[in-house]
Design a protein around this motif. Structure first.
Motif, PDB file in Angstrom:
ATOM      1  N   GLU A   1      26.306  77.904 -26.457  1.00  0.00           N
ATOM      2  CA  GLU A   1      26.563  78.516 -27.771  1.00  0.00           C
ATOM      3  C   GLU A   1      25.254  78.999 -28.403  1.00  0.00           C
ATOM      4  O   GLU A   1      25.191  80.092 -28.974  1.00  0.00           O
ATOM      5  CB  GLU A   1      27.241  77.531 -28.737  1.00  0.00           C
ATOM      6  CG  GLU A   1      28.480  76.854 -28.210  1.00  0.00           C
ATOM      7  CD  GLU A   1      28.163  75.630 -27.350  1.00  0.00           C
ATOM      8  OE1 GLU A   1      27.241  74.842 -27.660  1.00  0.00           O
ATOM      9  OE2 GLU A   1      28.859  75.472 -26.331  1.00  0.00           O
ATOM     10  N   ASP A   2      24.202  78.174 -28.305  1.00  0.00           N
ATOM     11  CA  ASP A   2      22.910  78.556 -28.864  1.00  0.00           C
ATOM     12  C   ASP A   2      22.300  79.722 -28.083  1.00  0.00           C
ATOM     13  O   ASP A   2      21.703  80.623 -28.666  1.00  0.00           O
ATOM     14  CB  ASP A   2      21.941  77.371 -28.860  1.00  0.00           C
ATOM     15  CG  ASP A   2      22.352  76.288 -29.855  1.00  0.00           C
ATOM     16  OD1 ASP A   2      23.176  76.578 -30.751  1.00  0.00           O
ATOM     17  OD2 ASP A   2      21.851  75.161 -29.726  1.00  0.00           O
ATOM     18  N   GLN A   3      22.465  79.690 -26.766  1.00  0.00           N
ATOM     19  CA  GLN A   3      21.971  80.804 -25.954  1.00  0.00           C
ATOM     20  C   GLN A   3      22.640  82.106 -26.369  1.00  0.00           C
ATOM     21  O   GLN A   3      21.985  83.147 -26.464  1.00  0.00           O
ATOM     22  CB  GLN A   3      22.224  80.550 -24.465  1.00  0.00           C
ATOM     23  CG  GLN A   3      21.294  79.550 -23.833  1.00  0.00           C
ATOM     24  CD  GLN A   3      21.526  79.405 -22.330  1.00  0.00           C
ATOM     25  OE1 GLN A   3      22.441  79.995 -21.768  1.00  0.00           O
ATOM     26  NE2 GLN A   3      20.692  78.606 -21.698  1.00  0.00           N
ATOM     27  N   SER A   4      23.921  82.043 -26.629  1.00  0.00           N
ATOM     28  CA  SER A   4      24.662  83.230 -27.041  1.00  0.00           C
ATOM     29  C   SER A   4      24.134  83.762 -28.371  1.00  0.00           C
ATOM     30  O   SER A   4      23.935  84.977 -28.531  1.00  0.00           O
ATOM     31  CB  SER A   4      26.149  82.897 -27.155  1.00  0.00           C
ATOM     32  OG  SER A   4      26.866  84.015 -27.588  1.00  0.00           O
ATOM     33  N   ARG A   5      23.890  82.872 -29.330  1.00  0.00           N
ATOM     34  CA  ARG A   5      23.356  83.283 -30.634  1.00  0.00           C
ATOM     35  C   ARG A   5      21.970  83.911 -30.494  1.00  0.00           C
ATOM     36  O   ARG A   5      21.672  84.947 -31.084  1.00  0.00           O
ATOM     37  CB  ARG A   5      23.296  82.099 -31.584  1.00  0.00           C
ATOM     38  CG  ARG A   5      24.612  81.818 -32.287  1.00  0.00           C
ATOM     39  CD  ARG A   5      24.376  80.789 -33.366  1.00  0.00           C
ATOM     40  NE  ARG A   5      24.065  79.502 -32.747  1.00  0.00           N
ATOM     41  CZ  ARG A   5      24.902  78.467 -32.694  1.00  0.00           C
ATOM     42  NH1 ARG A   5      26.064  78.547 -33.275  1.00  0.00           N
ATOM     43  NH2 ARG A   5      24.561  77.365 -32.095  1.00  0.00           N
ATOM     44  N   VAL A   6      21.117  83.283 -29.696  1.00  0.00           N
ATOM     45  CA  VAL A   6      19.762  83.792 -29.504  1.00  0.00           C
ATOM     46  C   VAL A   6      19.807  85.135 -28.778  1.00  0.00           C
ATOM     47  O   VAL A   6      19.079  86.070 -29.132  1.00  0.00           O
ATOM     48  CB  VAL A   6      18.892  82.768 -28.740  1.00  0.00           C
ATOM     49  CG1 VAL A   6      17.564  83.377 -28.324  1.00  0.00           C
ATOM     50  CG2 VAL A   6      18.665  81.526 -29.593  1.00  0.00           C
TER      51      VAL A   6
ATOM     52  N   ILE B   1      10.298  81.318 -28.817  1.00  0.00           N
ATOM     53  CA  ILE B   1      11.138  80.535 -27.905  1.00  0.00           C
ATOM     54  C   ILE B   1      10.698  80.828 -26.478  1.00  0.00           C
ATOM     55  O   ILE B   1      10.673  81.982 -26.051  1.00  0.00           O
ATOM     56  CB  ILE B   1      12.631  80.902 -28.073  1.00  0.00           C
ATOM     57  CG1 ILE B   1      13.070  80.677 -29.517  1.00  0.00           C
ATOM     58  CG2 ILE B   1      13.497  80.106 -27.109  1.00  0.00           C
ATOM     59  CD1 ILE B   1      14.452  81.218 -29.832  1.00  0.00           C
ATOM     60  N   SER B   2      10.371  79.783 -25.731  1.00  0.00           N
ATOM     61  CA  SER B   2       9.964  79.962 -24.338  1.00  0.00           C
ATOM     62  C   SER B   2      11.193  80.105 -23.450  1.00  0.00           C
ATOM     63  O   SER B   2      12.312  79.758 -23.842  1.00  0.00           O
ATOM     64  CB  SER B   2       9.133  78.768 -23.861  1.00  0.00           C
ATOM     65  OG  SER B   2       9.961  77.631 -23.703  1.00  0.00           O
ATOM     66  N   LYS B   3      10.955  80.595 -22.248  1.00  0.00           N
ATOM     67  CA  LYS B   3      12.038  80.745 -21.273  1.00  0.00           C
ATOM     68  C   LYS B   3      12.674  79.380 -20.988  1.00  0.00           C
ATOM     69  O   LYS B   3      13.898  79.255 -20.920  1.00  0.00           O
ATOM     70  CB  LYS B   3      11.500  81.360 -19.978  1.00  0.00           C
ATOM     71  CG  LYS B   3      12.536  81.534 -18.906  1.00  0.00           C
ATOM     72  CD  LYS B   3      11.948  82.126 -17.647  1.00  0.00           C
ATOM     73  CE  LYS B   3      13.022  82.220 -16.582  1.00  0.00           C
ATOM     74  NZ  LYS B   3      12.487  82.609 -15.287  1.00  0.00           N
ATOM     75  N   GLU B   4      11.835  78.372 -20.839  1.00  0.00           N
ATOM     76  CA  GLU B   4      12.328  77.028 -20.544  1.00  0.00           C
ATOM     77  C   GLU B   4      13.172  76.475 -21.684  1.00  0.00           C
ATOM     78  O   GLU B   4      14.212  75.848 -21.460  1.00  0.00           O
ATOM     79  CB  GLU B   4      11.150  76.081 -20.238  1.00  0.00           C
ATOM     80  CG  GLU B   4      10.408  76.403 -18.956  1.00  0.00           C
ATOM     81  CD  GLU B   4       9.452  77.597 -19.077  1.00  0.00           C
ATOM     82  OE1 GLU B   4       9.082  77.980 -20.212  1.00  0.00           O
ATOM     83  OE2 GLU B   4       9.092  78.151 -18.030  1.00  0.00           O
ATOM     84  N   GLU B   5      12.728  76.712 -22.919  1.00  0.00           N
ATOM     85  CA  GLU B   5      13.493  76.252 -24.080  1.00  0.00           C
ATOM     86  C   GLU B   5      14.841  76.964 -24.146  1.00  0.00           C
ATOM     87  O   GLU B   5      15.861  76.335 -24.430  1.00  0.00           O
ATOM     88  CB  GLU B   5      12.718  76.520 -25.372  1.00  0.00           C
ATOM     89  CG  GLU B   5      11.488  75.660 -25.533  1.00  0.00           C
ATOM     90  CD  GLU B   5      10.610  76.092 -26.695  1.00  0.00           C
ATOM     91  OE1 GLU B   5       9.897  75.214 -27.232  1.00  0.00           O
ATOM     92  OE2 GLU B   5      10.623  77.277 -27.063  1.00  0.00           O
ATOM     93  N   PHE B   6      14.828  78.268 -23.870  1.00  0.00           N
ATOM     94  CA  PHE B   6      16.070  79.038 -23.892  1.00  0.00           C
ATOM     95  C   PHE B   6      17.043  78.509 -22.840  1.00  0.00           C
ATOM     96  O   PHE B   6      18.219  78.304 -23.115  1.00  0.00           O
ATOM     97  CB  PHE B   6      15.788  80.521 -23.649  1.00  0.00           C
ATOM     98  CG  PHE B   6      17.028  81.359 -23.571  1.00  0.00           C
ATOM     99  CD1 PHE B   6      17.720  81.709 -24.718  1.00  0.00           C
ATOM    100  CD2 PHE B   6      17.517  81.796 -22.345  1.00  0.00           C
ATOM    101  CE1 PHE B   6      18.886  82.479 -24.655  1.00  0.00           C
ATOM    102  CE2 PHE B   6      18.676  82.564 -22.271  1.00  0.00           C
ATOM    103  CZ  PHE B   6      19.357  82.902 -23.424  1.00  0.00           C
ATOM    104  N   GLU B   7      16.540  78.282 -21.633  1.00  0.00           N
ATOM    105  CA  GLU B   7      17.403  77.812 -20.544  1.00  0.00           C
ATOM    106  C   GLU B   7      17.931  76.397 -20.791  1.00  0.00           C
ATOM    107  O   GLU B   7      18.985  76.035 -20.269  1.00  0.00           O
ATOM    108  CB  GLU B   7      16.656  77.894 -19.218  1.00  0.00           C
ATOM    109  CG  GLU B   7      16.431  79.343 -18.789  1.00  0.00           C
ATOM    110  CD  GLU B   7      15.540  79.499 -17.572  1.00  0.00           C
ATOM    111  OE1 GLU B   7      14.858  78.525 -17.174  1.00  0.00           O
ATOM    112  OE2 GLU B   7      15.517  80.614 -17.019  1.00  0.00           O
ATOM    113  N   ALA B   8      17.217  75.609 -21.599  1.00  0.00           N
ATOM    114  CA  ALA B   8      17.655  74.246 -21.901  1.00  0.00           C
ATOM    115  C   ALA B   8      18.673  74.196 -23.041  1.00  0.00           C
ATOM    116  O   ALA B   8      19.298  73.159 -23.272  1.00  0.00           O
ATOM    117  CB  ALA B   8      16.446  73.381 -22.251  1.00  0.00           C
ATOM    118  N   MET B   9      18.862  75.314 -23.740  1.00  0.00           N
ATOM    119  CA  MET B   9      19.798  75.357 -24.867  1.00  0.00           C
ATOM    120  C   MET B   9      21.242  75.282 -24.398  1.00  0.00           C
ATOM    121  O   MET B   9      21.556  75.734 -23.297  1.00  0.00           O
ATOM    122  CB  MET B   9      19.649  76.677 -25.642  1.00  0.00           C
ATOM    123  CG  MET B   9      18.399  76.832 -26.418  1.00  0.00           C
ATOM    124  SD  MET B   9      18.414  78.467 -27.218  1.00  0.00           S
ATOM    125  CE  MET B   9      16.850  78.411 -28.030  1.00  0.00           C
TER     126      MET B   9
END
Length: 124
Positions: free
Chosen positions: A98-103, A87-95
């Protein structure tokens, strides 16, 4: 987290991060040399006058390095482990949040596991 776990985390993660940074550093050096050679031919008459131009036309690799250097060690570790998960930084920031919390939880678990592995390796 106990003091032993904290120390083990720091030791294990420092060596892992050092290896990762070293491997990315070599790739960055190559890309930086390519970009500089492309943007600034060796036959420039006045290197001093080219400095403002160099700053305004930084390569993507140089911008990424600058961003990496400005991160806190904790953020570097987080995004290093995130990258190891694909997972790239950009992909993480675009989540979504709720998904960010899980990741984020998965990254934290990965850090704990790596710390335990480092502690076991050191005591063996």
């Amino acid at each position: 987290m106990s003091i032993i776990e904290t120390l083990a985390t720091r030791t294990a993660l420092t060596s892992s991060a050092s290896l990762l940074i070293a491997s990315h550093g070599n790739a960055f050096d190559i890309e930086l040399k390519k970009a500089v050679a492309k943007e600034h031919p060796a036959h420039q008459a006045n290197a001093v006058s080219a400095e403002p131009e160099l700053a305004s036309h930084q390569s993507t690799a140089a911008q990424e390095l600058q961003e990496w250097l400005e991160m806190s060690p904790e953020d570097r570790l987080f995004f290093t482990i995130l990258a190891s998960m694909g997972i790239s930084k950009e992909e993480f920031e675009a989540m979504p949040p709720e998904d960010q919390s899980r990741v984020t939880h998965k990254v934290q678990e990965s850090i704990k596991e790596r710390a335990k592995e480092g502690l076991q390796t050191q005591t063996a």
